[in-house]
Design a protein around this motif. Sequence first.
Motif, PDB file in Angstrom:
ATOM      1  N   ASP A  36      56.019  31.433  -3.571  1.00  0.00           N
ATOM      2  CA  ASP A  36      55.253  30.300  -4.396  1.00  0.00           C
ATOM      3  C   ASP A  36      53.769  30.330  -4.088  1.00  0.00           C
ATOM      4  N   GLU A  38      50.870  29.553  -5.521  1.00  0.00           N
ATOM      5  CA  GLU A  38      50.287  28.630  -5.948  1.00  0.00           C
ATOM      6  C   GLU A  38      50.667  27.307  -4.743  1.00  0.00           C
ATOM      7  N   ALA A  39      51.777  27.031  -4.587  1.00  0.00           N
ATOM      8  CA  ALA A  39      52.031  26.134  -3.497  1.00  0.00           C
ATOM      9  C   ALA A  39      51.986  26.552  -2.169  1.00  0.00           C
ATOM     10  N   LEU A  75      62.175  29.885  -8.976  1.00  0.00           N
ATOM     11  CA  LEU A  75      61.319  28.378  -9.060  1.00  0.00           C
ATOM     12  C   LEU A  75      60.817  28.170 -10.447  1.00  0.00           C
ATOM     13  N   PRO A  77      57.902  25.610 -11.238  1.00  0.00           N
ATOM     14  CA  PRO A  77      56.942  24.853 -10.742  1.00  0.00           C
ATOM     15  C   PRO A  77      56.546  23.773 -11.921  1.00  0.00           C
ATOM     16  N   GLY A  80      59.122  21.020 -11.502  1.00  0.00           N
ATOM     17  CA  GLY A  80      59.203  20.658 -10.178  1.00  0.00           C
ATOM     18  C   GLY A  80      60.632  20.888  -9.541  1.00  0.00           C
ATOM     19  N   LEU A  97      61.402  20.651  -5.812  1.00  0.00           N
ATOM     20  CA  LEU A  97      60.305  21.790  -5.089  1.00  0.00           C
ATOM     21  C   LEU A  97      59.480  20.893  -3.803  1.00  0.00           C
ATOM     22  N   GLU A  98      59.195  19.654  -4.182  1.00  0.00           N
ATOM     23  CA  GLU A  98      58.155  18.990  -3.216  1.00  0.00           C
ATOM     24  C   GLU A  98      59.079  18.397  -2.221  1.00  0.00           C
TER      25      GLU A  98
END
Length: 144
Positions: A36, A38-39, A75, A77, A80, A97-98
């Motif tokens: 991922d 971005e994350a 994923l 995103p 979430g 995801l968080e």
Amino acid sequence: MPTIAGDAQSVPEAGYHVTKTIPIGADGGWDYLTIDAEARRLYVSHATRMVVVDIDHDTVVGELRDTPGIHGVALAPALGRGYASNGRDSSVTIFDLEKLSVLGRVKVTGAKPDAIHFDALTLKVTARASVIPGTSAILVLDRL
């Protein structure tokens, strides 16, 4: 004038090489890696767990256990959510995801799901069966 042999020796060796090692721990085999960007996280499927690595700090930041025979991670995103294909019990684990917490588990119609993909246009997760030809699908009910 340099010789051909001399020129060949001065050329660096081509190919991949190890630049860094990040200890993951635990026993068992490995399968897919999912990034991922971005994350800034790397999701590693590892036997019965998914290990999550912070790619900026090269450290393990979490894991999701009880993913029997995990193969791949998809994923979503914008929702979430993440999805892990579990080959040993023909299921897909849905996770936050968080928080990296399990939100649910869904049995799939195909045996031993392997490769898994989230399609943002149709809001479907598809998991390819690794033993029996065919595709298993889960309709994602969340809205973007």
